[in-house]
Each structure stands twice: as C-alpha cells, then as structure tokens.
Design an enzyme around this catalytic site. Structure first.
Site: not given
Ligand code: DGP
Length: 114
Positions: A93-94, A100, A30, A102, A87
C-alpha cells in the site's frame, strides 16, 4: 528530489499541518487520517522506503524512530500505546515513495491489521 511530494512538504513548497521538526526529521498530520492521531514522520533527506533508509546507515533510522516516539508523547498517545507503520512497496500500500512512518493512536488498534 524535485518531483517528490514529501520533499516538497519538507521544503515548505506544499503546506502541511506540521506537528514536530527535528534536525533531520519532519512530522505532519496525514491528510487522510485513519485514527484520531495519524501523523507521518519523514526524514528530510530523500530515501525511497524503509529498506533504503536502513541501508543509509548513518543513524537516520534511529533519529526517525526517536521522532516517532516524541510525536506520540506530544500527542498524548504514548500511553496506552501507539502503532508505527512503514508501508514498504506497492503490495503493502505504499503510495508515496519518500519513506514515512505512520504514527497511529488515540483509538483501540486491532491486530493483525487488514
Ligand atoms: P502510504 O500509503 O504508506 O504511502 O502513505 C501515504 C500517506 O500520505 C497516505 O496516508 C496519505 C498521505 N498523504 C498523501 N498526500 C498527502 C499530502 O499532500 N499531505 C499530507 N499531509 N498527507 C498526504
């Protein structure tokens, strides 16, 4: 999906720190880690959220959870334990609408989460 961030990571059009790849899943760190280990595990196929993934009913959800555990083992957090979070929906918070998981570990994880 052409305009999906995680589809672009799967297609290697956007760089990511990939830690595991299986036939149907990809795991990468992340960009905004909330724990020493914070890895996102995504199916290569586009599904909007966990409910859509489950409805696909082709074993993909099983594969994703198996990949989550493999990541935890590889990262050395399977013991004493790790957390898997989906999420689902804006209220939870999605922010990226490609399902995905976490995978969080490497520190004491409080319950209930905020
Ligand atoms: P959510 O809030 O559950 O939809 O999680 C999305 C997650 O994705 C958040 O924790 C940050 C991560 N994220 C967003 N953009 C990028 C990216 O470009 N690369 C990576 N590795 N993670 C990302």
């Amino acid at each position: 999906m052409t305009d999906c961030l995680f589809c672009k990571i799967v297609a290697r059009q956007i760089p990511a720190d990939i830690v595991l790849e299986t036939g149907r899943a990809l795991a990468f760190r992340d960009v905004n880690p909330q724990a020493p280990t914070h890895v996102l595990v995504v199916p290569k196929a586009h599904h909007e959220n966990a409910a859509a993934l489950a409805a696909a009913d082709d074993g993909l959800a099983d594969d994703l959870l198996t990949a989550c555990h493999a990541v935890a083992v590889q990262e050395g957090v399977a013991e004493p334990g790790y957390r898997v979070v989906f999420n689902t929906g804006t209220g939870a918070g999605q922010t990226v609408f490609h399902v995905h998981a976490h995978v969080l570990g490497g520190r004491s994880l409080t319950w209930p989460p905020g």
